[in-house]
Write a protein that holds these residues in place. Structure first.
Motif, PDB file in Angstrom:
ATOM      1  N   CYS A 141       0.848  -1.190   0.000  1.00 23.87           N
ATOM      2  CA  CYS A 141       0.000   0.000   0.000  1.00 23.87           C
ATOM      3  C   CYS A 141       0.887   1.244   0.000  1.00 23.87           C
ATOM      4  O   CYS A 141       1.749   1.396   0.853  1.00 23.87           O
ATOM      5  CB  CYS A 141      -0.906  -0.020   1.229  1.00 23.87           C
ATOM      6  N   CYS A 187       0.128   3.482   3.468  1.00 25.72           N
ATOM      7  CA  CYS A 187       0.570   3.089   4.807  1.00 25.72           C
ATOM      8  C   CYS A 187       1.847   2.255   4.773  1.00 25.72           C
ATOM      9  O   CYS A 187       2.450   2.032   5.815  1.00 25.72           O
ATOM     10  CB  CYS A 187      -0.538   2.351   5.556  1.00 25.72           C
ATOM     11  N   HIS A 219      -4.698   0.234   0.056  1.00 22.29           N
ATOM     12  CA  HIS A 219      -5.857  -0.343   0.736  1.00 22.29           C
ATOM     13  C   HIS A 219      -7.030   0.603   0.479  1.00 22.29           C
ATOM     14  O   HIS A 219      -6.828   1.820   0.416  1.00 22.29           O
ATOM     15  CB  HIS A 219      -5.621  -0.411   2.248  1.00 22.29           C
ATOM     16  N   CYS A 250      -7.243   3.142   3.232  1.00 22.24           N
ATOM     17  CA  CYS A 250      -6.175   4.148   3.139  1.00 22.24           C
ATOM     18  C   CYS A 250      -6.496   5.147   2.027  1.00 22.24           C
ATOM     19  O   CYS A 250      -6.309   6.355   2.184  1.00 22.24           O
ATOM     20  CB  CYS A 250      -4.835   3.484   2.861  1.00 22.24           C
TER      21      CYS A 250
HETATM   22 ZN   LIG Z   1      -2.744   1.004   3.486  1.00 18.59          ZN
END
Ligand SMILES: [Zn+2]
Length: 509
Positions: A22, A25, A87, A90
């Motif tokens: 991701c 993050c 994600h 996210c």
């Molecule tokens: Zn993420």
């Protein structure tokens, strides 16, 4: 790759394998998990050059963009489009526009769709002006992506100029706060007024609602936030972190002022991926339950450099590829404190240190231990973990005694670049012993132990010799008055010296 094979839009798709990461993050995206595939222009090299050089003449390397191939040629007119992944949760917080368009277009069944849409609304409620306009959005996000990756004060000014040029009020905030860094006197007061006025006028855009915290701004964005544990409220904080002013947040400090609030549990997750400094607890007398700090950090802080755990924090699972400085602080190293919650097992700091693993903290080079009672035991625990041999700096504050000194002295092969015992009350013999462990740099308190017993008064330390009567030997000045100096000479006894010009100062032997 042919033109039509390239990702053209932002799409939601299941991750084909578990190998993608991701971009928000920094954590892996599991196989089969739905992700946002974000189409982006890979021509970062030329993009950044065209912006950075507007103000900064220094040369920089932009190899990464060229590596992806195909556009090192200056005649290339259409930059390559590539995909990067997030994600969905996210993306909702950090790429709300892109996720919204992807959600609108998808034919897939999105299980937590309602929740994602709510998160998008939250993120959009505080969008910058340049982000709301379709024609400036991509450039805005390009700037932010680069700044989030690594702090760059010069690029922030370029960004500010650009914001200004497209009519975004944050541009003026950047200018004013930049000027405040060096302003003095009346100019400074005027700038402060201008800053206050800007923040008030654009309150809704610049400041999240209901947030009770101390904010330190840097060039248009919040750089550091200090918040009391009693003011922690995950939803309010989540809103704050989604606001544009917090997109470059580097430091977060939570002061434990309440024994009932679990710090880690009341922080939203993931924390802002831009954080480099995380301070939890209270520096002195730390006994507060801080909760599961290890899990909090392991859960996506890809830039974290400095972690301070001041109180009882559960370090289990503490893992960070970037953490360089770890500060552990507690009142008593051997007393079991609960990290919080009814189920948490009370453990002493020594046991928590024992659970640390070097391989999970590969970048760790500086360890700070602040322990009022039983610091020796904490040092013993560190020696046990083999962390010591990888450290270059060790800072000790507390009741270090002969036992702790001997432990360190015995490890003399594992020399430290810096051993700071400024806040330990050690005698001269112990300090000598420690010098064999880190000869280059021992920081010690200026002469507290030496002078406390010998000569507490300034007058008594002042040593002189009489130029005309060297046979009197070295004298101590015992009193000073309009009549001159009263001096106690080693051989000549006590004399009143009126002609002080005959006295010359000498160094203590
Ligand atoms: Zn993420």
């Amino acid at each position: 790759m042919r033109e039509r094979d390239k990702p053209r839009a932002h799409v939601i798709e299941p991750a084909k394998s578990g190998t993608s990461t991701c971009q928000t993050c920094g954590l892996p995206i599991g196989a089969g998990v739905l992700r946002l595939s974000e189409a982006f222009v890979s021509d970062e090299g030329r993009w950044a050059r065209s912006h950075s050089y507007a103000r900064t003449p220094r040369t920089r390397s932009y190899d990464s963009g060229e590596d992806r191939g195909g556009h090192s040629n200056h005649d290339s007119v259409s930059p390559d489009v590539w995909a990067r992944y997030h994600h969905l949760s996210c993306a909702a917080a950090q790429q709300p526009f892109k996720l919204r368009s992807a959600l609108a277009a998808t034919t897939l069944d999105i299980p937590d769709r309602a929740e994602l849409e709510r998160a998008i609304e939250v993120a959009l409620s505080g969008a910058d002006a340049a982000e709301e306009k379709a024609e400036t959005r991509d450039e805005y996000q390009g700037f932010l992506a680069r700044l989030r990756e690594a702090p760059d004060d010069d690029l922030m000014l370029v960004f500010g100029d650009w914001l200004h040029s497209v009519g975004d009020p944050r541009g003026e905030l950047v200018t004013v706060q930049r000027a405040l860094e060096t302003a003095e006197g009346e100019a400074k007061a005027k700038l402060h007024d201008a800053e206050k006025r800007l923040l008030a006028t654009h309150r809704k855009r610049f400041l999240p609602e209901r947030l009770v915290a101390t904010l330190v701004w840097r060039r248009g964005f919040v750089h550091r936030m200090v918040i009391a544990a009693s003011d922690l409220e995950p939803q309010t904080l989540g809103l704050a972190f989604a606001s544009p002013s917090f997109r470059l947040l580097r430091e977060l400090a939570v002061h434990a002022n309440s024994s009932t609030i679990l710090v880690a549990a009341n922080l939203p997750r993931p924390l802002p991926a831009t954080l480099r400094v995380l301070e939890l607890g209270t520096a002195r007398h730390g006994t507060h339950g801080l909760g599961q700090v290890g899990a909090l950090v392991a859960n996506g802080l890809p830039q974290l450099e400095h972690l301070a755990v001041r109180g009882a924090g559960d370090l289990e699972g503490l893992r960070s590829a970037t953490l360089a400085t770890l500060e552990l602080s507690v009142a008593n190293a051997t007393e079991p404190y609960s990290s919080g919650g009814r189920t948490a097992e009370a453990r002493p700091l020594t046991a928590r240190i024992a659970g640390l693993e070097k391989k999970k903290l590969p970048a760790l080079r500086r360890l700070v231990l602040r322990v009022e009672t039983n610091l020796d035991h904490a040092v013993a625990a560190v020696v046990e973990t083999k962390l010591l041999q990888h450290l270059s700096e060790l800072v000790l504050a507390g009741d270090l005694s002969r036992a702790g000194v001997d432990l360190l002295a015995r490890k003399r092969k594992q020399r430290l670049a810096l051993l700071d015992v400024t806040d330990c009350n050690l005698g001269a013999a112990d300090l000598d012993k420690l010098r064999t462990h880190a000869a280059d740099t021992i920081v010690e308190k200026p002469s507290t132990t030496a002078t406390a017993t010998a000569a507490p008064k300034k007058i008594g330390e002042y040593l002189v010799r009489h130029k005309k009567r060297p046979e009197w030997g070295i004298g101590k000045v015992v009193a000073e008055s309009d009549d001159g100096m009263e001096v106690d000479f080693a051989e000549g006894g006590r004399k009143q010296i009126r002609n002080v010009e005959f006295l010359e100062e000498v160094e203590a032997p």
